[in-house]
Design a protein around this motif. Structure first.
Motif, mmCIF file in Angstrom:
data_model
loop_
_atom_site.group_PDB
_atom_site.id
_atom_site.type_symbol
_atom_site.label_atom_id
_atom_site.label_comp_id
_atom_site.label_asym_id
_atom_site.label_seq_id
_atom_site.Cartn_x
_atom_site.Cartn_y
_atom_site.Cartn_z
ATOM 1 N N PHE B 184 49.031 38.749 42.949
ATOM 2 C CA PHE B 184 48.020 39.623 42.369
ATOM 3 C C PHE B 184 48.257 39.698 40.873
ATOM 4 C CE2 PHE B 184 46.335 43.437 40.584
ATOM 5 C CZ PHE B 184 45.019 43.311 40.968
ATOM 6 N N ILE B 185 47.210 39.391 40.101
ATOM 7 C CA ILE B 185 47.249 39.553 38.648
ATOM 8 C C ILE B 185 45.968 40.263 38.222
ATOM 9 C CG2 ILE B 185 48.763 37.597 38.150
ATOM 10 C CD1 ILE B 185 46.269 35.922 37.536
ATOM 11 N N PRO B 186 46.061 41.087 37.164
ATOM 12 C CA PRO B 186 44.866 41.811 36.723
ATOM 13 C C PRO B 186 43.800 40.888 36.158
ATOM 14 C CG PRO B 186 46.847 42.884 35.931
ATOM 15 C CD PRO B 186 47.258 41.553 36.483
ATOM 16 N N ARG B 187 44.229 39.812 35.486
ATOM 17 C CA ARG B 187 43.241 38.845 35.007
ATOM 18 C C ARG B 187 43.106 37.762 36.067
ATOM 19 N NH1 ARG B 187 44.999 37.860 28.739
ATOM 20 N NH2 ARG B 187 46.920 37.192 29.717
ATOM 21 N N ASN B 188 42.314 36.739 35.799
ATOM 22 C CA ASN B 188 42.149 35.677 36.781
ATOM 23 C C ASN B 188 43.003 34.452 36.489
ATOM 24 O OD1 ASN B 188 40.417 37.130 38.392
ATOM 25 N ND2 ASN B 188 38.647 36.589 37.140
ATOM 26 N N GLU B 189 43.637 34.426 35.322
ATOM 27 C CA GLU B 189 44.593 33.360 35.011
ATOM 28 C C GLU B 189 45.491 33.874 33.902
ATOM 29 O OE1 GLU B 189 44.188 29.312 33.265
ATOM 30 O OE2 GLU B 189 43.452 28.784 35.258
ATOM 31 N N MET B 190 46.523 33.104 33.543
ATOM 32 C CA MET B 190 47.394 33.463 32.429
ATOM 33 C C MET B 190 47.944 34.871 32.599
ATOM 34 S SD MET B 190 48.055 31.326 30.174
ATOM 35 C CE MET B 190 47.647 29.603 30.086
ATOM 36 N N ASP B 191 48.684 35.080 33.652
ATOM 37 C CA ASP B 191 49.219 36.411 33.869
ATOM 38 C C ASP B 191 50.465 36.300 34.725
ATOM 39 O OD1 ASP B 191 49.154 39.157 33.542
ATOM 40 O OD2 ASP B 191 47.010 39.255 33.968
ATOM 41 N N ILE B 192 51.244 37.374 34.737
ATOM 42 C CA ILE B 192 52.473 37.390 35.518
ATOM 43 C C ILE B 192 52.251 38.251 36.742
ATOM 44 C CG2 ILE B 192 54.857 38.204 35.485
ATOM 45 C CD1 ILE B 192 55.011 37.203 32.645
ATOM 46 N N VAL B 194 51.981 40.798 39.497
ATOM 47 C CA VAL B 194 52.349 42.206 39.714
ATOM 48 C C VAL B 194 53.114 42.269 41.034
ATOM 49 C CG1 VAL B 194 51.467 44.548 40.022
ATOM 50 C CG2 VAL B 194 50.286 42.963 38.479
ATOM 51 N N ASP B 258 56.763 49.554 35.995
ATOM 52 C CA ASP B 258 56.765 49.059 34.615
ATOM 53 C C ASP B 258 55.327 48.814 34.191
ATOM 54 O OD1 ASP B 258 55.974 46.658 35.703
ATOM 55 O OD2 ASP B 258 57.831 45.591 35.244
ATOM 56 N N MET B 259 55.160 48.063 33.083
ATOM 57 C CA MET B 259 53.809 47.903 32.555
ATOM 58 C C MET B 259 52.889 47.159 33.523
ATOM 59 S SD MET B 259 54.607 45.129 29.654
ATOM 60 C CE MET B 259 55.441 43.599 30.006
ATOM 61 N N ARG B 260 53.439 46.519 34.526
ATOM 62 C CA ARG B 260 52.571 45.773 35.439
ATOM 63 C C ARG B 260 52.127 46.598 36.627
ATOM 64 N NH1 ARG B 260 56.202 41.696 33.732
ATOM 65 N NH2 ARG B 260 55.127 40.745 31.996
ATOM 66 N N TYR B 265 52.156 51.314 43.904
ATOM 67 C CA TYR B 265 51.100 50.303 43.853
ATOM 68 C C TYR B 265 51.636 48.938 44.299
ATOM 69 C CZ TYR B 265 47.399 47.359 41.892
ATOM 70 O OH TYR B 265 46.400 46.447 41.725
ATOM 71 N N LEU B 269 50.598 46.572 47.407
ATOM 72 C CA LEU B 269 50.134 45.190 47.239
ATOM 73 C C LEU B 269 50.881 44.234 48.166
ATOM 74 C CD1 LEU B 269 49.672 44.618 43.387
ATOM 75 C CD2 LEU B 269 47.884 44.810 45.125
#
Ligand code: FAD
Lengths: 748, 289
Positions: B184-192, B194, B258-260, B265, B269
């Motif tokens: 699971f990432i908040p964006r659809n690409e380029m993310d680390i 969660v 943390d920030m993610r 949550y 997930l």
């Protein structure tokens, strides 16, 4: 109203700088090269708040390859005064203090020292040998926290400006202002439906793609030459001169191409530092920020805390409104809460209003302008409350806005009455859009609407136009080109001259070569520099009539001009034919204009957005997005659409994921583009646009600026859509997946 | 960046000697973690040893039984560019296409993803779910480490001084099996991630016969959750069954706030992603697309 028929205005020619940009030949600041160039590295504070007890640069200076080290001790110490550098007056000590920290570091990332060396890596290694003795102090990171009695003070000598009076209260609140119109308490007593809510928004960054950079050469003749990426070359000239305490005539700024700014490239950060390093070394010094430097060391836009209360009659008439706005200025005063206070109810005609604004310093980077600064924060609150009013009243949200919309003659709480504005026309375009009329369909979906306003500004601009014998024109102006403005300015000149726009060759000149021109900001360039180009072109036309009159031995006043054709009683010559004969009719023809136009036209923008929220993860997908804006007159419609799409995308990022994620001790934990989540193309639908044209009477072609208002409505429109999709009112930005999930859980 | 030495040996033994003689030296595969970390001063090796000239580390081979031996430095694009990998290990192809974007995939390796030992590494949970073993060579010779034992703490792996990862072996998939990784990432690409879940399962006659579940980003290391597999073995391959594995994954997760994301949550997930990943893997196992 019938529109005049134009030949150039309203068309979509390719941009003059297009070839260089697509081939990679355009020169940006980081590309700058010069014989003997040194590279600078800036050492930044690791603490959010700390007293700087001492700085020992000796080990760095001794490091092989190092040419010079500078600290605040190398800056002049002239007495403090107010200086105007771009967007309003600021004390010089703040500008200087932000360039290199003196006495205290006020945020993590605050520049403390800089090193110049033949290689960047050497400069960086040497900078790590600088020994700074810090005494860490407690930090404050949000406005509500910083306003508490007993909160750690950033500036011991900062006294609150309370409702226009200077007080002796030392505080983090630099200013409290109030706008009152009518009697809001009486208005609420009369209201039948009242909604009041608290909102907060996080610090967000403009996110321009090109990091700040500057090269400076302190020349042997005493002149300081600067090449940099800026929204205003004259701002850099004036600010650099102030900080270094030298006359403006000693600084020459050559603007390089600019990879975005959105307000963030108005302040100076690197230019004076590079100049000091050059002064010490006698060589040109280039400094280029990393992305981490950009996020931690330049001005983002304020985080804010807001409370908005609005009351309406059952028939939908909004009778009272109150707002409390507390904005985080960052390290130095100037949080843009002023414009927020002017915009918070700007879309509506409401008789009774009270607005309180607080400008609060906190231990975060000193904030800078960001596209309609302050207005998106304010609109997030107001437009959410209006949406809830519409729900409670059972009135369509666009209808409710139309019933209360600001019009010509409506007075804002901060004083001014509107001239001709397009608020109603924007709302009608939203209502009549195919998007708003189509069904939403599907579970977990919501539709949201919102509108927003931005004033735009005028300010001075200069322009000269020289005619070539081949019938072309060289246009020289001083507005750094961020959104294709070389072309939209050249188009206005071409329209007046009656020639195709590819026969006008626009150049953005350095500060020695063009008259004073204010920043590329406030959506002013197509408006104000456009007027300068219009006037300069009129000056050319006047001279060309004289040349025709001379050839025909007639009175110039009898020569008529129609779309570049000069005529008198049977005589007729084209602009090109006349240009071919300027040598024999008196020599060069140069038109010039210097303007400071007052007839600024504010712009309204609206958004209709559909979202889908994954009920198991809280992730929001933007399904469809329509941006509507009053351009007054779209000189180059493709560039207007580009502005609308850009503002929309930034608003989507602000709404859903962007934020400065701060540790308790004031470190930004996500200072990379991997973790500071701006939307990518994969996160966005096509942004549809509808341009509305309600001409601005203050511009010869009716132009209103279009750079900013489009970022105002996206955050509340998306918040309204998410609220409808989830059934929970979203009051905090960003509405990232964990926050939306928490909201869904809160429903039980 | 600090100044450092660079070496490009052409054999495993030469690399081992260099690593053994230079404590703190790091191997460089694609460099998409290492160089970023060096620029941020998070790692400052005195010697960087380039892996790309060592043939064994760049080899991708199938053994006769259908198992895959993946050289530690093989870049992602070679994985999704290989027809046999596409046919046999579609889940590996998906993960190789997930890491970064096209440019990153031109360099980044699965071995680097594992050795970097990030709790959020996207390939590692899948390797664990697929039952991969790591072939390690060092001054004292050779040993094998199970993928689930390879990471020991955030940014720390099980390699001793002088040791390097030569290759990763993934056994041939059993008939009726499927595997999937979902993050699971908040964006659809380029993310680390969660949170992430890598799963594999085998289905016979509509019944789950075996399953492995491993999680990303919810513990100091990628986490194998044996309870999740046990919870569904012998049960019908249905969403309800997979939800049981999800609950077991949620119970085993030990995330931080943390920030993610928050603890609550991320644990939530784990349940969602495990259930969804098993559903996708079951479709693959049963030949449904
Ligand atoms: C823009 C961007 C996007 C990214 N997106 C993702 C993503 O979506 N998902 C994800 O999981 N990761 C992502 N990453 C991180 C990174 O790309 C991956 O972890 C990648 O798989 C690392 O492989 P590499 O070959 O580049 O490793 P390297 O950087 O070369 O090495 C990583 C670490 O492992 C060590 N090492 C490498 N090989 C060996 C070996 N054979 N033996 C011993 N030690 C070794 C190195 O010394 C180093 O410490 C991203 C990185 C970037 C820059």
């Amino acid at each position: 109203m019938s529109q005049p028929a134009y030949s150039v205005i309203g068309t979509r020619p390719i941009r003059h700088d297009g070839a260089d940009k697509v081939t990679g030949r355009a020169l940006y600041g980081a590309d700058f090269q010069m014989a003997g160039l040194l590279h600078g590295f800036v050492l930044r504070s690791p603490h959010a708040h700390a007293r700087i007890k001492s700085i020992d640069t000796s080990r760095a200076e001794a490091y092989p390859g190092v040419k010079a080290v500078v600290t605040a001790a190398d800056l002049p110490e002239s007495s403090d005064r107010m200086v105007d550098i771009g967007e309003g007056e600021t004390p010089l000590s703040y500008v200087r203090g932000n360039v290199l920290a003196r006495g205290k570091a006020l945020y993590r990332g605050h520049a403390v020292a800089a090193v110049a060396a033949a290689s960047l890596h050497v400069a960086e290694e040497a900078a790590r040998l600088i020994e700074v003795e810090y005494e860490p102090l407690p930090c404050v990171l949000t406005a509500p926290e910083a306003m508490l009695p007993g909160a750690p003070l950033l500036h011991e000598d900062l006294h609150t400006h309370e409702l226009g009076e200077k007080t002796s209260t030392a505080s983090n609140v630099s200013e409290h202002f109030r706008h009152v119109m009518g009697d809001s308490e009486a208005g609420f007593a009369e209201a039948e439906v009242i909604v009041e809510r608290e909102f907060s928004t996080s610090t967000v960054h403009q996110g321009y793609i090109e990091p700040q950079n500057a090269t400076a050469l302190w020349n042997n003749d005493g002149r300081v030459l600067v090449w940099c990426s800026t929204q205003g070359s004259f701002v850099v000239r004036d600010a650099t001169a102030c900080v270094l305490d030298i006359p403006v005539s000693r600084v020459k700024v050559t603007p390089m191409e600019i990879g975005g700014g959105f307000g963030g490239k108005i302040p100076v950060y690197l230019e004076p530092v590079a100049a000091l390093l050059s002064k010490k070394t006698g060589r040109p010094v280039k400094i280029v920020m990393t992305r981490k430097d950009v996020l931690e060391g330049t001005g983002p836009t304020p985080g804010s805390f807001l409370r908005v209360k609005m009351g309406a009659k059952k028939d939908g008439r909004i009778v009272a409104a109150q707002a409390y706005l507390a904005f985080e200025a960052g390290a130095y005063p100037g949080a843009m809460v002023g414009p927020a206070g002017m915009c918070v109810f700007a879309s509506y005609d409401i008789a009774n209003q009270t607005i309180h604004g607080y400008d609060v310093v906190v231990n975060k980077p000193s904030t800078a302008a960001y596209r309609a600064p302050g207005a998106p924060n304010a609109a997030f609150a107001t437009e959410s409350v209006v949406d809830e009013l519409a729900e409670k009243l059972g009135i369509d949200p666009i209808e409710l806005r139309l019933m209360n919309a600001a019009k010509e003659g409506t007075r804002r709480a901060d004083g001014p009455k509107y001239r001709r504005i397009g608020c109603v026309e924007v709302l009608e375009a939203m209502k009549n859009s195919e998007h708003y009329r189509s069904p939403l369909g599907g579970p977990n979906r919501g539709r949201g609407v919102a509108i927003g306003f931005w004033f735009n500004v005028g300010l001075p601009s200069s322009c000269t136009i020289s005619i070539n014998a081949d019938g072309t024109a060289n246009l020289v102006e001083g507005s750094t080109d961020i959104g294709g403005t070389r072309t939209s300015i050249a188009m206005q000149a071409a329209e007046v001259l009656g020639i195709p726009v590819d026969r006008v060759n626009p150049t953005v000149a350095d500060t020695d070569s063009v008259g004073f021109t204010a920043v590329t900001g406030g959506s002013r360039v197509t408006f104000a520099t456009g007027i300068a180009a219009y006037e300069a072109a009129q000056d050319v036309v006047r001279q060309m009539r004289e040349r025709a009159a001379k050839l025909w031995s007639v009175d110039p006043d009898t020569v008529e001009v129609d779309r570049g054709q000069y005529k008198q009683n049977g005589h007729s010559m084209s602009f090109a034919d006349l240009a071919a004969r300027i040598g024999e009719t008196g020599g060069p023809v140069v038109g010039r204009a210097a303007v400071n136009p007052k007839g600024v036209g504010g712009s309204f923008a609206g958004v209709v957005v559909d979202v889908e929220v994954d009920p198991e993860t809280g992730k929001t997908t933007i399904l469809r997005f329509t941006s509507v804006q009053d351009a007054g007159k779209a000189i180059h419609p493709a560039y207007v659409e580009g502005q609308m799409q850009g503002g929309s995308v930034q608003g989507i990022g602000w709404a859903l994921n962007e934020e400065y994620w701060m540790s308790k001790d004031g470190a930004m934990m996500n200072s990379s583009l991997l973790d500071y989540r701006m939307p990518t193309s994969l996160d966005l639908p096509m942004i549809d646009t509808i341009i509305v044209e309600v001409p601005n009477p203050g511009h010869p072609f009716g132009v209103r600026g279009v750079g900013e208002a489009n970022i105002v409505p996206p955050t509340p429109a998306i918040a309204n859509a998410v609220s409808h999709a989830t059934g929970v009112r979203m009051t905090r930005l960003p509405m990232n997946p964990p926050a939306v999930m928490a909201a869904i859980w809160s429903k039980g | 960046m600090h100044s450092f030495d660079y070496a490009a040996p052409d054999s495993v033994s030469a690399a081992v000697s260099l690593l053994a003689a230079n404590p703190g030296a790091r191997l460089l595969a694609g460099g998409t973690d290492l160089i970023v970390q060096m620029r941020a001063h998070r790692r400052e090796p005195g010697l960087v040893v380039d892996a790309k000239r060592i043939p064994e580390l760049s080899a991708l081979t199938f053994d006769s039984g259908g198992g895959l031996t993946l050289g530690a430095a093989v870049a992602c694009w070679r994985i999704y560019g290989d027809a046999q990998v596409r046919a046999v290990f579609p889940s590996l192809v998906e993960v190789a296409s997930l890491i970064g974007g096209t440019a990153i995939q031109g360099r980044a390796s699965i071995g680097g993803n594992l050795c970097n030992a990030a709790p959020s590494a996207d390939a590692t949970p899948l390797l664990i779910a697929l039952g991969a073993t790591c072939r390690v060579v060092g001054p004292a010779g050779e040993r094998a480490i199970a993928a689930e034992d390879f990471c020991v703490a955030p940014g720390r792996n099980a390699l001793a001084d002088g040791e390097l990862l030569v290759s990763i072996h993934i056994p041939a998939p059993r008939p009726g099996s499927g595997a999937h990784y979902l993050r699971f990432i908040p964006r659809n690409e380029m993310d680390i991630a969660v949170a992430g879940a890598g799963v594999s399962l085998t289905i016979a006659d509509g019944v789950v016969t075996a399953a492995r579940v491993a999680l990303a980003s919810v513990a100091p290391t990628p986490l194998l959750v044996p309870e999740a597999g046990q919870a569904i073995a012998g049960k019908p391959a249905t969403e309800e069954t997979f939800a049981l594995a999800g609950e077991a994954a949620k119970a085993a997760a030990k995330p931080i706030t943390d920030m993610r994301g928050t603890i609550e949550y991320r644990r939530h997930l784990c349940a969602v992603l495990t259930r969804r990943a098993l559903t996708a893997a079951a479709r693959q196992a049963q030949g449904v697309h």
